[in-house]
Design an enzyme around this catalytic site. Sequence first.
Site, PDB file in Angstrom:
ATOM      1  N   ASP A 258       0.680  -1.332   0.070  1.00 38.34           N
ATOM      2  CA  ASP A 258      -0.162  -0.080   0.146  1.00 38.34           C
ATOM      3  C   ASP A 258       0.791   1.283  -0.129  1.00 38.34           C
ATOM      4  O   ASP A 258       0.530   2.294   0.349  1.00 38.34           O
ATOM      5  CB  ASP A 258      -1.030   0.000   1.346  1.00 38.34           C
ATOM      6  CG  ASP A 258      -1.822  -1.163   1.348  1.00 38.34           C
ATOM      7  OD1 ASP A 258      -2.128  -1.653   0.118  1.00 38.34           O
ATOM      8  OD2 ASP A 258      -2.025  -1.817   2.501  1.00 38.34           O
ATOM      9  N   GLU A 259       2.052   1.330  -0.727  1.00 32.68           N
ATOM     10  CA  GLU A 259       2.949   2.403  -0.696  1.00 32.68           C
ATOM     11  C   GLU A 259       2.447   3.599  -1.679  1.00 32.68           C
ATOM     12  O   GLU A 259       3.163   4.434  -1.930  1.00 32.68           O
ATOM     13  CB  GLU A 259       4.433   1.838  -0.777  1.00 32.68           C
ATOM     14  CG  GLU A 259       4.842   1.036   0.241  1.00 32.68           C
ATOM     15  CD  GLU A 259       4.738  -0.591  -0.273  1.00 32.68           C
ATOM     16  OE1 GLU A 259       3.963  -0.653  -1.230  1.00 32.68           O
ATOM     17  OE2 GLU A 259       5.420  -1.300   0.268  1.00 32.68           O
TER      18      GLU A 259
ATOM     19  N   LYS B 209       2.186   2.179  -5.095  1.00 29.09           N
ATOM     20  CA  LYS B 209       2.763   1.715  -6.330  1.00 29.09           C
ATOM     21  C   LYS B 209       2.106   2.044  -7.492  1.00 29.09           C
ATOM     22  O   LYS B 209       2.338   2.290  -8.705  1.00 29.09           O
ATOM     23  CB  LYS B 209       2.990   0.152  -6.389  1.00 29.09           C
ATOM     24  CG  LYS B 209       3.986  -0.228  -5.100  1.00 29.09           C
ATOM     25  CD  LYS B 209       4.196  -1.659  -5.177  1.00 29.09           C
ATOM     26  CE  LYS B 209       3.104  -2.309  -4.509  1.00 29.09           C
ATOM     27  NZ  LYS B 209       2.899  -2.238  -3.009  1.00 29.09           N
ATOM     28  N   GLY B 210       0.467   1.800  -7.319  1.00 32.25           N
ATOM     29  CA  GLY B 210      -0.459   2.044  -8.809  1.00 32.25           C
ATOM     30  C   GLY B 210      -0.048   3.403  -9.245  1.00 32.25           C
ATOM     31  O   GLY B 210       0.255   3.433 -10.305  1.00 32.25           O
TER      32      GLY B 210
ATOM     33  N   GLY C   5      -4.227  -4.458  -4.082  1.00 26.51           N
ATOM     34  CA  GLY C   5      -5.103  -3.351  -4.777  1.00 26.51           C
ATOM     35  C   GLY C   5      -4.520  -2.006  -5.100  1.00 26.51           C
ATOM     36  O   GLY C   5      -3.552  -1.234  -4.314  1.00 26.51           O
ATOM     37  N   HIS C   6      -4.502  -1.739  -6.341  1.00 26.88           N
ATOM     38  CA  HIS C   6      -3.914  -0.792  -6.979  1.00 26.88           C
ATOM     39  C   HIS C   6      -4.974   0.774  -7.244  1.00 26.88           C
ATOM     40  O   HIS C   6      -5.578  -0.025  -7.988  1.00 26.88           O
ATOM     41  CB  HIS C   6      -2.935  -0.814  -8.039  1.00 26.88           C
ATOM     42  CG  HIS C   6      -1.696  -1.864  -7.505  1.00 26.88           C
ATOM     43  ND1 HIS C   6      -0.963  -2.450  -8.303  1.00 26.88           N
ATOM     44  CD2 HIS C   6      -1.271  -2.231  -6.104  1.00 26.88           C
ATOM     45  CE1 HIS C   6       0.042  -3.198  -7.703  1.00 26.88           C
ATOM     46  NE2 HIS C   6      -0.290  -2.937  -6.669  1.00 26.88           N
TER      47      HIS C   6
ATOM     48  N   GLN D  77       2.220  -5.943  -3.020  1.00 26.69           N
ATOM     49  CA  GLN D  77       2.704  -6.038  -1.696  1.00 26.69           C
ATOM     50  C   GLN D  77       4.065  -5.443  -1.388  1.00 26.69           C
ATOM     51  O   GLN D  77       4.286  -4.407  -2.141  1.00 26.69           O
ATOM     52  CB  GLN D  77       2.570  -7.430  -1.068  1.00 26.69           C
ATOM     53  CG  GLN D  77       1.289  -8.129  -1.051  1.00 26.69           C
ATOM     54  CD  GLN D  77       0.736  -8.806  -2.447  1.00 26.69           C
ATOM     55  OE1 GLN D  77       1.352  -9.190  -2.934  1.00 26.69           O
ATOM     56  NE2 GLN D  77      -0.429  -8.756  -2.575  1.00 26.69           N
TER      57      GLN D  77
ATOM     58  N   VAL E 215      -8.603  -3.442  -0.914  1.00 24.83           N
ATOM     59  CA  VAL E 215      -9.297  -4.746  -1.137  1.00 24.83           C
ATOM     60  C   VAL E 215     -10.142  -5.177  -0.251  1.00 24.83           C
ATOM     61  O   VAL E 215     -11.365  -5.385  -0.493  1.00 24.83           O
ATOM     62  CB  VAL E 215      -8.068  -5.930  -1.388  1.00 24.83           C
ATOM     63  CG1 VAL E 215      -8.696  -7.435  -1.533  1.00 24.83           C
ATOM     64  CG2 VAL E 215      -7.198  -5.613  -2.552  1.00 24.83           C
TER      65      VAL E 215
ATOM     66  N   PRO F 104      -9.078  -1.000   8.052  1.00 24.47           N
ATOM     67  CA  PRO F 104      -8.270   0.061   8.637  1.00 24.47           C
ATOM     68  C   PRO F 104      -6.892  -0.371   8.659  1.00 24.47           C
ATOM     69  O   PRO F 104      -6.627  -1.396   8.886  1.00 24.47           O
ATOM     70  CB  PRO F 104      -8.811   0.654   9.945  1.00 24.47           C
ATOM     71  CG  PRO F 104      -9.704  -0.336  10.503  1.00 24.47           C
ATOM     72  CD  PRO F 104     -10.217  -1.313   9.235  1.00 24.47           C
TER      73      PRO F 104
ATOM     74  N   SER G 137       5.842  11.821  -4.242  1.00 25.99           N
ATOM     75  CA  SER G 137       4.545  12.018  -4.629  1.00 25.99           C
ATOM     76  C   SER G 137       3.699  12.955  -3.652  1.00 25.99           C
ATOM     77  O   SER G 137       3.929  12.582  -2.399  1.00 25.99           O
ATOM     78  CB  SER G 137       3.884  10.625  -4.684  1.00 25.99           C
ATOM     79  OG  SER G 137       2.609  10.679  -4.999  1.00 25.99           O
TER      80      SER G 137
HETATM   81  P1  IMP Z   1      -2.626 -12.852   1.965  1.00 23.83           P
HETATM   82  O1  IMP Z   1      -1.732 -12.234   0.887  1.00 23.83           O
HETATM   83  O2  IMP Z   1      -3.939 -12.563   1.384  1.00 23.83           O
HETATM   84  O3  IMP Z   1      -2.258 -14.326   2.326  1.00 23.83           O
HETATM   85  O4  IMP Z   1      -2.341 -11.875   3.219  1.00 23.83           O
HETATM   86  C1  IMP Z   1      -1.211 -11.936   4.101  1.00 23.83           C
HETATM   87  C2  IMP Z   1      -0.941 -10.701   4.549  1.00 23.83           C
HETATM   88  O5  IMP Z   1      -0.200  -9.880   3.657  1.00 23.83           O
HETATM   89  C3  IMP Z   1      -1.635  -9.943   5.577  1.00 23.83           C
HETATM   90  O6  IMP Z   1      -1.168  -9.251   6.525  1.00 23.83           O
HETATM   91  C4  IMP Z   1      -2.596  -9.005   4.348  1.00 23.83           C
HETATM   92  O7  IMP Z   1      -3.069  -8.140   5.043  1.00 23.83           O
HETATM   93  C5  IMP Z   1      -1.176  -8.536   3.669  1.00 23.83           C
HETATM   94  N1  IMP Z   1      -1.480  -8.457   2.352  1.00 23.83           N
HETATM   95  C6  IMP Z   1      -1.785  -9.161   1.221  1.00 23.83           C
HETATM   96  N2  IMP Z   1      -1.909  -8.336   0.140  1.00 23.83           N
HETATM   97  C7  IMP Z   1      -1.776  -7.061   0.391  1.00 23.83           C
HETATM   98  C8  IMP Z   1      -1.385  -5.787  -0.079  1.00 23.83           C
HETATM   99  O8  IMP Z   1      -1.784  -5.469  -1.416  1.00 23.83           O
HETATM  100  N3  IMP Z   1      -1.148  -4.508   0.511  1.00 23.83           N
HETATM  101  C9  IMP Z   1      -1.061  -4.489   1.785  1.00 23.83           C
HETATM  102  N4  IMP Z   1      -1.144  -5.775   2.532  1.00 23.83           N
HETATM  103  C10 IMP Z   1      -1.439  -7.065   1.850  1.00 23.83           C
END
Ligand code: IMP
Length: 429
Positions: free
Chosen positions: A13-14, A16-17, A40-41, A223, A299, A303, A412
């Site tokens: 969630d930095e 990137k999108g 989620g981008h 991620q 996604v 929070p 940014s």
């Molecule tokens: P999973 O990828 O659904 O197995 O989740 C494993 C961990 O990665 C959890 O802490 C999620 O909140 C985190 N996570 C997965 N995808 C994202 C993302 O796109 N952004 C932030 N955290 C993510």
Amino acid sequence: MTNVAVIGAQWGDEGKGKVVDWLAERADVVVRFQGGHNAGHTLQVASETYKLSLLPSGVVRGTLSIIGNGVVVDPWALLEEIGRLRGQGIPVAPETLRLAENATLILPFYGHVDRLREQRRGKGAIGTTGRGIGVAYEDKAGRRAIRVADLYDGAALRDKVSHLLEHHNALLRGWGAEELLPDELIATLEDVRRPLAPYVDCVWERLDTLRRAGKRILFEGAQGILLDVDHGTYPFVTSSNTVAAAAAVGSGMGPGAVGYVLGIAKAYTTRVGGGPFPTELRDQVGQHLAERGREFGTVTGRPRRCGWFDAVTVRQAVRLSGMDGIALTKLDVLDGIEILQVCTGYRVGDRLLSRLPASQAEQAVAEPVYEQLEGWPGSTASATGWARLPATAVKYVRRIEELIGCPVAMLSTGPDREDTIAMYDPFVD
Ligand code: IMP
């Protein structure tokens, strides 16, 4: 010709999108190489907001977009996302979207298994997105997964589904949950076989041809490095490698193809889900960052936990991924905070550490050591040049560069494409 990999330097969630979208303008092809629809981008283009989970961010611009073999693909989620974007006027077509035939599928029951596992972990729950990402990577490593190409091989598919369900039904039986029927799964897969077919491709070969033709390839990470299955805060991680090296493996290219590595880091830190977060703020400042930064998961809507910038973990990310430059995002969220803290080390017992320890127990008790920096009274929001930034904001950025050992290549200052200060364009400079 330099290709570019965009990699999250924190817990995802930095932003990137937005950066990928900015770079996609100069790229010939955008490639996703790991993760799935847990990502989620968000892209803000003019007054339109696009939310992408599985599709490479290049699709919004009509740039050739590739889903590599390292991605775990939920075909229903993919088709739904294609439909949603088309509804927003983006013509996603087989000419611009290619899907690796050797990518692993996320099957309809994976989310259920993912959530059951989480329930059983109780207080130690990872806080996954519940999308079955981990189940897919486990099945892949267990050599029982169904891959895209299997959809088009009827006889083999039946055998593979039986083998796969033997494993899952044994687990479900053990948990007292309902078992799955092979025929039902095969019938369900039939629904996506045809609509997916026009996109299926030998992606590694196409990418190799593009590279040889001197095309510019943009690798879009999902991620962040602290969620990497090897290098992150294990076991509170995702199930793929999120480091830059994964771009080569997950798209079928040699490591030399990756080129310039651009890390993305927020000017503070956020995390969704469970696990250690040494600089987390459970006070009013944390709440302020969450509100000002609109820190809710794209996604899951959960929070996000918020805290100060952690130079220790970002420095580690820089080194683990060979980052050449950093795009620092959401600087404007810090506007108006009088005193800022930046973590420069951890205290564990009587030891002072300059890196995140690998031990889960030590990560849990690591106390941040802070350096205090002066905030700025003015606004950095939507600034498009250094000259528009308050002097103390420039000082903050320069100090971060020193602490992480990497230059800030891009700043940014807001959600729009234009709210960007670019010091270096890896595709051009
Ligand atoms: P999973 O990828 O659904 O197995 O989740 C494993 C961990 O990665 C959890 O802490 C999620 O909140 C985190 N996570 C997965 N995808 C994202 C993302 O796109 N952004 C932030 N955290 C993510």
